[in-house]
Design an enzyme around this catalytic site. Sequence first.
Site, short mmCIF file in Angstrom:
data_model
loop_
_atom_site.label_atom_id
_atom_site.label_comp_id
_atom_site.label_asym_id
_atom_site.label_seq_id
_atom_site.Cartn_x
_atom_site.Cartn_y
_atom_site.Cartn_z
N ASP A 62 0.86 -1.02 -0.09
CA ASP A 62 -0.03 0.12 0.06
C ASP A 62 0.73 1.20 -0.10
O ASP A 62 0.60 2.00 -0.57
CB ASP A 62 -0.93 0.20 1.26
CG ASP A 62 -2.10 -0.88 1.04
OD1 ASP A 62 -1.89 -1.94 0.18
OD2 ASP A 62 -2.93 -0.85 2.04
N VAL A 103 3.82 1.54 -1.23
CA VAL A 103 4.30 1.93 -2.39
C VAL A 103 3.57 2.48 -3.36
O VAL A 103 3.53 3.71 -4.14
CB VAL A 103 4.96 0.81 -3.14
CG1 VAL A 103 5.30 0.84 -4.40
CG2 VAL A 103 6.18 0.17 -2.15
N LEU A 119 -10.28 8.91 3.26
CA LEU A 119 -9.72 9.88 3.89
C LEU A 119 -8.36 10.48 3.18
O LEU A 119 -7.66 9.66 2.63
CB LEU A 119 -9.22 9.04 5.23
CG LEU A 119 -10.14 8.74 6.18
CD1 LEU A 119 -9.44 7.77 7.17
CD2 LEU A 119 -10.91 10.05 6.81
N GLU A 177 -8.54 7.55 16.46
CA GLU A 177 -8.92 5.92 16.38
C GLU A 177 -7.93 5.20 15.63
O GLU A 177 -7.02 5.87 15.13
CB GLU A 177 -10.18 5.91 15.30
CG GLU A 177 -11.58 6.52 16.29
CD GLU A 177 -12.53 6.66 15.36
OE1 GLU A 177 -12.60 5.98 14.39
OE2 GLU A 177 -13.52 7.29 15.68
N LYS A 225 -6.42 3.04 12.76
CA LYS A 225 -6.95 2.73 11.34
C LYS A 225 -6.91 1.60 11.03
O LYS A 225 -5.61 0.86 11.04
CB LYS A 225 -6.00 3.75 10.29
CG LYS A 225 -6.61 3.66 8.73
CD LYS A 225 -5.86 4.81 7.99
CE LYS A 225 -6.07 4.59 6.60
NZ LYS A 225 -6.92 3.60 6.06
N ARG A 266 -17.63 -1.31 0.25
CA ARG A 266 -17.52 0.23 -0.19
C ARG A 266 -17.73 0.37 -1.73
O ARG A 266 -18.34 1.20 -2.11
CB ARG A 266 -15.91 0.51 0.47
CG ARG A 266 -15.92 1.93 0.08
CD ARG A 266 -14.53 2.38 0.87
NE ARG A 266 -14.29 3.78 0.60
CZ ARG A 266 -13.85 4.40 -0.57
NH1 ARG A 266 -13.56 3.59 -1.67
NH2 ARG A 266 -13.79 5.74 -0.53
N GLU A 269 -15.02 -1.26 10.00
CA GLU A 269 -14.12 -2.06 9.38
C GLU A 269 -14.32 -3.56 9.55
O GLU A 269 -14.23 -3.82 10.67
CB GLU A 269 -12.96 -1.65 9.69
CG GLU A 269 -11.60 -1.99 8.69
CD GLU A 269 -11.63 -0.80 7.58
OE1 GLU A 269 -12.66 0.13 7.47
OE2 GLU A 269 -10.57 -0.89 6.90
N CYS A 301 41.08 -1.14 -5.71
CA CYS A 301 42.40 -1.43 -5.93
C CYS A 301 42.55 -1.51 -7.55
O CYS A 301 43.91 -1.68 -7.75
CB CYS A 301 43.13 -2.46 -5.27
SG CYS A 301 42.32 -4.04 -5.52
N CYS A 334 44.66 -5.10 -1.04
CA CYS A 334 43.49 -4.25 -1.66
C CYS A 334 43.29 -3.44 -0.31
O CYS A 334 42.89 -4.05 0.82
CB CYS A 334 42.14 -4.77 -1.95
SG CYS A 334 40.82 -3.84 -2.08
S1 IVH Z 1 -13.49 7.02 8.72
C1 IVH Z 1 -15.39 9.99 6.18
N1 IVH Z 1 -12.18 5.60 10.62
O1 IVH Z 1 -9.77 3.85 5.91
C2 IVH Z 1 -14.76 8.82 7.05
N2 IVH Z 1 -11.91 4.95 8.31
O2 IVH Z 1 -8.60 5.50 4.00
C3 IVH Z 1 -14.12 7.67 6.17
N3 IVH Z 1 -10.60 2.80 8.10
O3 IVH Z 1 -12.37 3.76 3.72
C4 IVH Z 1 -13.73 6.62 7.09
N4 IVH Z 1 -10.26 2.56 10.04
O4 IVH Z 1 -11.72 1.59 5.03
C5 IVH Z 1 -12.55 5.70 9.25
N5 IVH Z 1 -11.43 4.29 12.51
C6 IVH Z 1 -11.52 4.50 11.07
C7 IVH Z 1 -10.95 3.48 10.17
C8 IVH Z 1 -11.10 3.78 8.87
C9 IVH Z 1 -10.03 2.11 9.07
C10 IVH Z 1 -10.56 2.94 6.65
C11 IVH Z 1 -11.74 2.79 6.07
C12 IVH Z 1 -11.98 3.89 4.86
C13 IVH Z 1 -10.34 4.02 4.91
C14 IVH Z 1 -9.80 5.53 4.23
#
Ligand code: IVH
Length: 682
Positions: A22, A24, A72, A110, A112, A133, A170, A417, A437
């Site tokens: 991801d 990269v 995000l 939070e 991620k 999604r 998630e 060398c 060398c």
């Molecule tokens: S909030 C408008 N909260 O990250 C708010 N997303 O890069 C949008 N994700 O599609 C999402 N943990 O799949 C939110 N605590 C968290 C999250 C989270 C993972 C994921 C989610 C989103 C992606 C965005």
Amino acid sequence: MRSLLNRAAHAYYVLDAPLMEDAVYDRLYRELLELEQAHPALLSDDSPTQRVGGAPAEGFVSVRHRIPLLSLDNAFSVEELEAWYSRLLKVLDRTPAAGEPLPALPMVGELKIDGNALALSYEHGVLVRAATRGDGEQGEEITANVRTIQSVPLRLQLASPPPWLEVRGEALIPDPVFAAINRERAERGEALFANPRNACAGTLRQLDPKVVAARRLDFFAYTLHLPEDWQAGTETGDPLRPGSQWQSLQWLQSAGFRVNPNAALLSDLAAVEAFCATWEERRHELDYATDGVVLKLDDLRLQDEAGFTQKAPRWAIALKYAAEEAPSRLLRLEAQVGRTGAVTPVAIFEPVPLAGTTVSRATLHNADRLVELDLHSGDTIVVRKAGEIIPEVVRVLPELRPVGAQPLQLPHTCPECGSALVREDGEAATRCVNNGCPAILRGSLRHWVSKGALDVDGLGTKLIEQLVDRGLVRSIPDLYGLDAALLASLERMGEKSAANLMVALQASKQQPWHRQLYGLGIHHVGEVTARALAQAFPGVDALREAALSDPAPITAIHGIGAEIAQSLQQWFATPANEDLIQTLRQRGFALAPAPEEQAAAAVEPAEKPLAGLTFVLTGTLPTLSRSQAQARIEAAGGKVTGSVSKKTSYVVAGAEAGSKLAKAESLGVPVLDEAELLALLA
Ligand code: IVH
């Protein structure tokens, strides 16, 4: 770049088989965005920057989300986080006057979670629909599958639920479950999932819900959407309509959802930064993957005021953890000559931040790796640095190769060398075989004075360089002929440091026999082997005798085989090495145990290099058997146990490593391959 990223997105979203990390992808995507911003004429409709998410796959019914799922924006550093905060203050019209401190806005932090976003629709408290999604506007309807996830309530725990509500969260597969799934797939000869998130995505798209149920998915809820005009009836005992993200999480929890317990209400930017730093460390304690933290403006009215950009809210941001892989542009190839004369190709590239530091060089290990990677000048390469391990080039992205780029090769002559490099049959290493060398000499000196060998304090790399470059030292024994006045006259030296170094050099003559032997730097004779040899042979004469005439007493030593015996034979048969032994003796080295050493033949446990460390072995190692590896570790003072825990120091993994490896990764226990274990033993 567009076609590469489009292919990567397809592999990720449609095939559930990612082409690249991801991190990269994110970096390349950013670079494309910047290019398109700088050259708008180059923008085209098929650019991956021109869509919100992935394409829906076939096999499920596509549904339109009542409320689109946004993504995000990412920040990759604290500076970017601070820039986001300033922009947020600006849209909220709260930018402070010059000299004033930044106003504090409460935020929710939070984790991620690195899973798959789900959109859940409830009507009158009952789960009526679950969807992926998709592209954010439309996803795939997977209700039957989601109903098998135990942490998704089928009916909300509310006395008087609203007519409809939407929940986002998630779905994930915990690491131990992921390891078990892959183990079973391996047994059945099926392709393995690349990571838990792909396993989760693949599972959610299973056409058979029974398979989904068996895979034990989990779900954390993080967003709540309620009808605009809805209020909880005060007499019902139901929680009131939330006015903040923090209250939303509590609301979700009391309605029956699982909410991640690690969310925190943060009062200002300092608290936000502390939260990020804490979880970057502590993420390894969790048994599911996270790839950053998400920061959300707590107050829902302020969220409304801040609004959205085209694809993401202005009131939230994802701060991604330092990547362990990143793309960069290759600048040139250098050849580095080690103390054994082995030449390592080293890639020099544009500096990139990686796992907490900025890197600009990475090893390619050997010439075979160079051919395998098919490096060309100007190539975009993927560099990896995990934990403490030195960075390496893992991949080339040939799609991004400049037109007319030439393949890169190791030089045919030693960069130090000028003598011709040789590669013997069956050897991975290309070598400089010139004993004179300077690179080999510098390496041998560094090894001689290193901690495990003669342990001479105050003789660092820079000083060794000066001594060799000025021709003051042409061999190891020359170190013992230096005089204090000369040393004191060298760069960054003074009388005091020169005097200290003289004392340290003198003292090194009293180091035990096994350290002297190790210091000679004989190929394949690491610390552990040197100890074993030193115990069996009371001095260099006895060892030479065996090496040159009858290797049986050498190979009879536990853990020592024909390869080491042959290397010793070669070393002693080289006249220059015989000279080295004689000169060292003249300088006062016994190259034999001191009398008191002989008396205390038993090695002090604390002196053993792996004392206090615990190892777990898993999978098949390329050369060592399980019992050989265990014997080597134990000889070096380490312990070998059967199961991985937080207390495990290292997991040594070979081919077909299974759940122990997954467990190590989930606990953040460092994983070694055989070469790294041998390096540690040495
Ligand atoms: S909030 C408008 N909260 O990250 C708010 N997303 O890069 C949008 N994700 O599609 C999402 N943990 O799949 C939110 N605590 C968290 C999250 C989270 C993972 C994921 C989610 C989103 C992606 C965005």
